[in-house]
Design an enzyme around this catalytic site. Structure first.
Site, PDB file in Angstrom:
ATOM      1  N   TYR A 150     101.673  43.222  86.671  1.00  0.00           N
ATOM      2  CA  TYR A 150     100.717  43.426  85.573  1.00  0.00           C
ATOM      3  C   TYR A 150     100.875  44.836  85.031  1.00  0.00           C
ATOM      4  CZ  TYR A 150      96.385  43.484  82.936  1.00  0.00           C
ATOM      5  OH  TYR A 150      95.467  43.598  81.929  1.00  0.00           O
ATOM      6  N   TYR A 160      90.837  47.581  87.751  1.00  0.00           N
ATOM      7  CA  TYR A 160      91.942  46.979  88.499  1.00  0.00           C
ATOM      8  C   TYR A 160      92.174  47.677  89.839  1.00  0.00           C
ATOM      9  CZ  TYR A 160      96.087  43.967  88.631  1.00  0.00           C
ATOM     10  OH  TYR A 160      97.003  42.988  88.956  1.00  0.00           O
TER      11      TYR A 160
END
Length: 268
Positions: A150, A160
């Site tokens: 990602y 995240y």
């Protein structure tokens, strides 16, 4: 649509948990394109998921394995070759987990034991898998390994957390191992940096729904779906991409190359 692009190819698919999983869709597409493979996931994940349904649909066997365990991975790669009747042609690494994100620990105040787990499950597991495959000479020349990543490895996405560090390590392992495995056996190793996707893992990130909407508006083509990502993985497993290796391949509708869009400016 089947073109038998993977006819005769054999592989291992890590990480299929349920129908939301990208790995699940990769398995379906690989089966459709003529591949044979074994499915694997951690025993605890398998109890939570529906992998038996997928195995029946794709005529595949399941080998439980903790991807952080060298012993489990050795058994997995050995048994996969026995079941499939030969060396592997592809591996999908679709694994990611962070106890810190799950427990909503802020990045600046993480639990370091959990941090080790994040790195081990989400990144070091790829290194272990590749090292064992290389020692066993388990992958055919010109084989293909794909790991899902990602863009948080390159840019800050606050919620995240330590998964961003894990993805950075995953991409570094891909380059380093890609060099050595390429020189020795022509095995190619790449990461695919996917759009934010509604999966069991992704849904655990704070503000995920809002971010999917933002990414959709920031991507000229819109967010890439899990099914489209599966198609890309199939292309990377095929012989049509034989000279692509050590790359981080963005599959995000153009998000990674876009500074701002009219939709975002209109929102402001």
């Amino acid at each position: 649509m089947s073109t038998d692009i993977l006819k005769g190819k054999k592989g291992i698919i890590f990480g299929a948990l349920n129908e939301m999983s990208i790995a699940w869709k990769v398995a379906q597409k690989a089966h459709e394109q003529g591949a044979q493979f074994v499915l694997t996931n951690a025993p605890i994940a398998m109890r939570m998921g529906e992998i038996n349904k997928l195995a029946e649909e794709t005529n595949s066997e399941i080998i439980p394995a903790d991807a952080t365990s060298v012993e489990d991975l050795e058994n997995l790669i050995t048994k996969a070759q026995e079941i499939l009747g030969g060396k592997l042609d592809f591996i999908l690494h679709s694994i990611g987990m962070s106890p810190n994100v799950r427990k909503k620990k802020h990045y600046t105040d993480i639990n370091y034991e959990w941090y080790k787990t994040t790195l081990d499950v989400s990144a070091t597991s790829l290194h272990k898998t590749l090292a064992i495959a290389k020692k066993q000479d388990a992958i055919n020349d010109w084989g293909s390994v794909v790991a899902l990543t990602y863009i948080a490895a390159q840019r800050i996405f606050p919620d995240y957390g330590d998964m961003a560090d894990a993805k950075s390590l995953l991409e570094s392992i891909t380059r380093s191992f890609g060099y050595h495995y390429g020189v020795d056996k022509k095995v190619r190793i790449n990461t695919i940096s996917q759009s934010p996707t509604v999966t069991t893992a992704g849904s655990g990130v704070g503000g995920f729904d809002k971010f999917i909407s933002y990414a959709e508006k920031m991507s000229p083509l819109g967010n890439a779906s899990a099914e489209a990502c599966a198609d890309y993985c199939i292309a990377m497993f095929s012989d049509l991409t034989k000279y692509v290796t050590m790359q981080n391949l963005y599959h995000d509708g153009g998000f990674s190359a876009t500074g701002v869009t009219n939709d975002i400016m209109d929102m402001m």
